[in-house]
Design an enzyme around this catalytic site. Structure first.
Site, short mmCIF file in Angstrom:
data_model
loop_
_atom_site.label_atom_id
_atom_site.label_comp_id
_atom_site.label_asym_id
_atom_site.label_seq_id
_atom_site.Cartn_x
_atom_site.Cartn_y
_atom_site.Cartn_z
N ASP B 144 2.59 102.32 139.53
CA ASP B 144 1.43 102.60 138.70
C ASP B 144 1.25 104.12 138.58
O ASP B 144 1.26 104.83 139.59
CB ASP B 144 0.19 101.96 139.31
CG ASP B 144 -0.92 101.78 138.28
OD1 ASP B 144 -0.61 101.76 137.08
OD2 ASP B 144 -2.09 101.65 138.69
N HIS B 151 -9.30 110.08 132.29
CA HIS B 151 -9.63 109.23 133.44
C HIS B 151 -9.61 110.05 134.73
O HIS B 151 -10.54 109.98 135.54
CB HIS B 151 -8.64 108.07 133.53
CG HIS B 151 -8.77 107.24 134.77
ND1 HIS B 151 -9.85 106.42 135.01
CD2 HIS B 151 -7.96 107.10 135.85
CE1 HIS B 151 -9.70 105.80 136.18
NE2 HIS B 151 -8.56 106.20 136.71
N GLU B 215 -9.14 98.14 135.26
CA GLU B 215 -8.57 99.38 134.74
C GLU B 215 -7.72 99.03 133.53
O GLU B 215 -6.76 98.25 133.64
CB GLU B 215 -7.75 100.11 135.81
CG GLU B 215 -8.60 100.68 136.94
CD GLU B 215 -7.91 101.81 137.72
OE1 GLU B 215 -6.68 101.83 137.77
OE2 GLU B 215 -8.64 102.68 138.25
N GLU B 217 -4.92 99.40 131.18
CA GLU B 217 -3.61 100.06 131.23
C GLU B 217 -2.63 99.36 130.29
O GLU B 217 -2.87 98.23 129.87
CB GLU B 217 -3.02 100.00 132.65
CG GLU B 217 -3.91 100.58 133.72
CD GLU B 217 -3.19 100.90 135.02
OE1 GLU B 217 -1.94 100.87 135.04
OE2 GLU B 217 -3.88 101.18 136.02
N ASP B 249 -5.27 96.61 136.04
CA ASP B 249 -5.09 97.00 137.45
C ASP B 249 -6.45 96.84 138.15
O ASP B 249 -7.16 97.82 138.39
CB ASP B 249 -4.61 98.46 137.47
CG ASP B 249 -4.51 99.01 138.88
OD1 ASP B 249 -4.25 98.24 139.81
OD2 ASP B 249 -4.69 100.24 139.03
N ARG B 253 -13.45 99.30 144.22
CA ARG B 253 -13.77 100.73 144.37
C ARG B 253 -14.32 101.06 145.74
O ARG B 253 -14.06 102.16 146.27
CB ARG B 253 -14.81 101.14 143.32
CG ARG B 253 -14.37 100.94 141.89
CD ARG B 253 -13.18 101.79 141.53
NE ARG B 253 -12.81 101.61 140.13
CZ ARG B 253 -11.65 102.03 139.63
NH1 ARG B 253 -10.75 102.63 140.40
NH2 ARG B 253 -11.37 101.83 138.36
N GLN B 256 -11.46 101.02 148.15
CA GLN B 256 -10.62 102.18 147.85
C GLN B 256 -11.18 103.47 148.45
O GLN B 256 -10.45 104.26 149.05
CB GLN B 256 -10.47 102.32 146.34
CG GLN B 256 -9.46 103.39 145.88
CD GLN B 256 -9.28 103.39 144.36
OE1 GLN B 256 -9.80 102.53 143.65
NE2 GLN B 256 -8.52 104.36 143.87
N LYS B 269 -6.18 97.54 145.61
CA LYS B 269 -5.46 97.29 144.36
C LYS B 269 -4.53 96.08 144.44
O LYS B 269 -4.24 95.46 143.42
CB LYS B 269 -4.57 98.52 144.04
CG LYS B 269 -5.31 99.82 143.86
CD LYS B 269 -5.82 99.96 142.45
CE LYS B 269 -6.28 101.39 142.17
NZ LYS B 269 -6.65 101.55 140.77
N THR B 273 -3.04 91.92 139.89
CA THR B 273 -2.78 92.72 138.69
C THR B 273 -2.49 91.72 137.59
O THR B 273 -1.65 90.84 137.78
CB THR B 273 -1.57 93.65 138.91
OG1 THR B 273 -1.81 94.48 140.04
CG2 THR B 273 -1.30 94.50 137.68
N GLU B 389 -16.10 104.78 135.40
CA GLU B 389 -16.40 105.91 134.52
C GLU B 389 -17.64 105.65 133.67
O GLU B 389 -18.53 106.49 133.57
CB GLU B 389 -15.19 106.20 133.62
CG GLU B 389 -13.96 106.62 134.39
CD GLU B 389 -12.70 106.55 133.53
OE1 GLU B 389 -12.59 107.33 132.59
OE2 GLU B 389 -11.83 105.71 133.82
#
Lengths: 444, 444
Positions: B144, B151, B215, B217, B249, B253, B256, B269, B273, B389
């Site tokens: 990844d 971002h 996420e 992607e 993904d 949070r 993480q 993570k 996926t 975000e």
């Protein structure tokens, strides 16, 4: 798991080389690998297949299978022998500890001095000196942990002298995903990697790494996996471990320093990982289980990382050695020179904790997945598992007995890991070696 | 690669649903997937096999193969059809761009309105509404990246308000290894992960994640790999890319934030996926190549990441949308509500740069390896690709039109990504959708 007749230190094999007391592979060990006779005009190019080490021989499991398992090992282990004969051992690893144990018992009995199977099995032996090995499984995913608090502290000191160990270290078995495709078997040499190097006052440039290092690790092969979304509890975790090998997590320290924030190591690690060919089973290591202790002032592991069995016998006392053979030593006929000796027992997190942590979020392990322990540095600098630590980040060169010195690895350096268990009243259990030599970088 | 007859916007198919101008899968697209008829009493449990999308149908490549490729697609593409008919498309990806292109041309001609092959190929169509999909390759390794500077800046601001972007970002295409085993196809729902959560004033505890995020992607499938130890030059890099999909993904949070130092994201993570089933080939995307530009004041990429072609046409203008359908919306029969729209063209690093960087140290890519682009946030907050975000780290809830609001995802929320390319004079090229719903956490 418990001690049984296969661990009896008095057992002898009809393969005499297994009985010396110095062999890595006595009848109490019986590790698995995937091998073939070295290619030459006589052998042609044989297929890789599974084998079991006994003394200086390999018991060719494909030959056993062809001979008829029932005839030479009894009728209960036919599925196991078929899986152990394959060119990748994933199907064997997918089995249960009871199935692995039954195979071990059958092999132990058939290889014992006086066994009726001697005549038949003799035809299935191949001298180890005549074979070559390959990566013994299809590694679906490779995870690397960071289980030595001594390594984490030594490395942390280089970056943060007053606060070397991060706050999460004593709570979280820190790990990250590594690259499966670039795992190679011991004996396969690799090119020094190119990468972006950055000095404080200049823009980065693409150059051959000049802070190339080894990391002394053990590799842990997953047995049966867990359904996606489920977790493996710590009490059950060791049932999902097939066995262990030696692992060298080659590291480009200069590349790592520049690239690793904020998502961790990438090109600094994924150019090569070396593993030893022989997988020593957890059952073979049973006599060397030891208590897992941490300082009383440290936090106790969270409940999902804690069990009575894990405290009483979670650790493994595997002796580990690092030796270096430089090009000059090789030219002079000098053997590799030992620079570190330590033990896996110093790890801050046990195998069971790694499995329980890895799956607590529902991540699915699969048979043959490989987990690296992280660099296994012991408490003193003589037990440090990487040059980064020994040379304090390249500031204090390591002196070798022939007058050479090293801060990091030079082209032509071979790094040799060995591992073994030894104590009074138990048979020596060896891992063989994990070796590779640094080749010059590709012209970038 | 260049525009050719397969890109002609005027082409029509004898599959009428491909010709509406609104389909994701007109005859100019021809993406690949692995599918089977949904299991039921009538179909039983069919085997998965490869297919090509055309309008609202799947062209069953196994049926084409069985019918006799030479008869319906000509004699030059038999090897390709066999590889495209398999239950995993790795062998197809291992082929050359010229081979892929020959298959595309043969399919385009046979599916065109008026083609003599219509009668024979009709029997090979299966309605998309009747099929289910699976992960279309064996993913050897999943990497990844972190290619959106927007971002990286948005996220960096939350942690380092005065210095959001790290010094290495504009030099190094930052990436890390992800977990291959937990990749699932669109439509497979997943349990909210458990993990260690840490508040500033308390010890960590094991709990269900409460800052669950998506996420946005794209996924890039590797074509033919490189020999271990060699690098893929940037001029050659796109020859090693088969095609693209949408990729979510999923990210925990809170897990993480506590676990990621110093080795990067791990359990935050690797629980899941999601990928879209259809792989759109690079050739199909040819009309949507655009210039790759970065601000003049930014450093120029190092030579190994730089080429004239990469500057002129390195980027891809794929429109991307994120929509959320909460449980309440679903109960009310309300469709998913769009919360973000952006384009892949805003990425700071191109596909070719990712491949060149990934292999510059000799790391070996293999056919079917999957590379995530990283969250593809555009320059404005309406183009942000993650809730982290949009809600500024959970501080500013996102309001939905039905009166609900979200900081992070709740159980029952479905997240739906769609992707498409559209412009005057070219056919619309769609990616279908990537969707999954958050299920309640496992009882820990």
């Amino acid at each position: 798991m418990a001690l049984n007749e296969t661990h009896d230190a008095g057992l002898q094999s009809w393969v005499a080389s297994a009985n010396t007391g110095k062999s890595d592979f006595p009848i109490q060990n019986l590790p698995f690998a995937v091998f073939r006779r070295k290619s030459n005009e006589q052998n042609g190019s044989e297929s890789f297949r599974g084998g079991v080490a006994i003394g200086d021989q390999v018991l060719d499991m494909a030959a056993v299978h062809q001979l008829g398992t029932a005839k030479v090992l009894g009728g209960d282990v036919q599925a196991q022998v078929e899986a152990a004969a394959a060119s990748q051992l994933n199907a064997l690893m997918a089995m249960s500890p009871a199935q692995w144990s039954a195979l071990r018992l059958a092999l132990s009995r058939a290889l014992r001095a006086g066994a009726a199977e001697e005549a038949a099995l003799k035809a299935c032996l191949v001298p180890q000196s005549e074979v070559e090995y390959t990566v013994p499984v299809q590694v679906g995913d490779y995870t690397d942990f960071y289980t030595s608090v001594h390594h984490a502290t030594n490395v942390g000191k280089l970056f943060r002298p007053t606060n070397p160990l991060m706050e999460n270290y004593k709570w979280v078995p820190i790990g990250y995903h590594g690259r499966a495709s670039s795992i190679r078997i011991s004996g396969v040499d690799f090119k020094r990697p190119n990468g972006q190097l950055k000095t404080p006052d200049a823009d980065p440039v693409l150059k051959p790494c000049n802070r190339l290092d080894y990391e002394l690790e053990m590799g842990i092969y997953a047995g049966a996996g867990n359904p996606w979304g489920d977790a493996i509890g710590i009490e059950d975790a060791e049932n999902h471990i097939f066995g262990l090998c030696l692992l060298n997590d080659w590291s480009a320290r200069d590349v790592q320093a520049w690239e690793y924030q904020p998502l961790g190591p990438f090109l600094s690690k994924n150019f090569a990982t070396s593993i030893s060919p022989w997988i020593v089973t957890l059952e073979a290591l049973e006599p060397y289980r030891t208590a897992f202790t941490r300082p009383a002032e440290d936090p106790q592991p969270l409940p999902y990382l804690s069990s009575a069995a894990n405290s009483q016998r979670g650790a493994l006392d595997v002796q580990l050695s690092v030796a270096i053979q430089t090009e000059k030593m090789r030219a002079a006929g000098q053997a590799a020179e030992q620079i570190t000796q330590t033990s896996y027992r110093h790890a801050y997190w046990t195998m069971a904790q790694l499995v329980a942590h890895h799956t607590v979020n529902g991540c699915d392990l699969q048979p043959g997945d490989l987990m690296g322990t992280g660099t296994l540095s012991g408490p003193t600098m003589a037990e440090a598992g990487a040059l980064l630590e020994i040379t304090e980040g390249g500031k204090k060169p390591l002196s070798l007995s022939n007058g050479e010195s090293r801060t990091f690895l030079l082209d032509g350096d071979a790094v040799v890991f060995t591992g073994w268990c030894e104590k009074p009243g138990a048979a020596r259990i060896g891992f063989g070696e994990c070796r590779a030599t640094v080749l010059p970088a590709r012209q970038a």
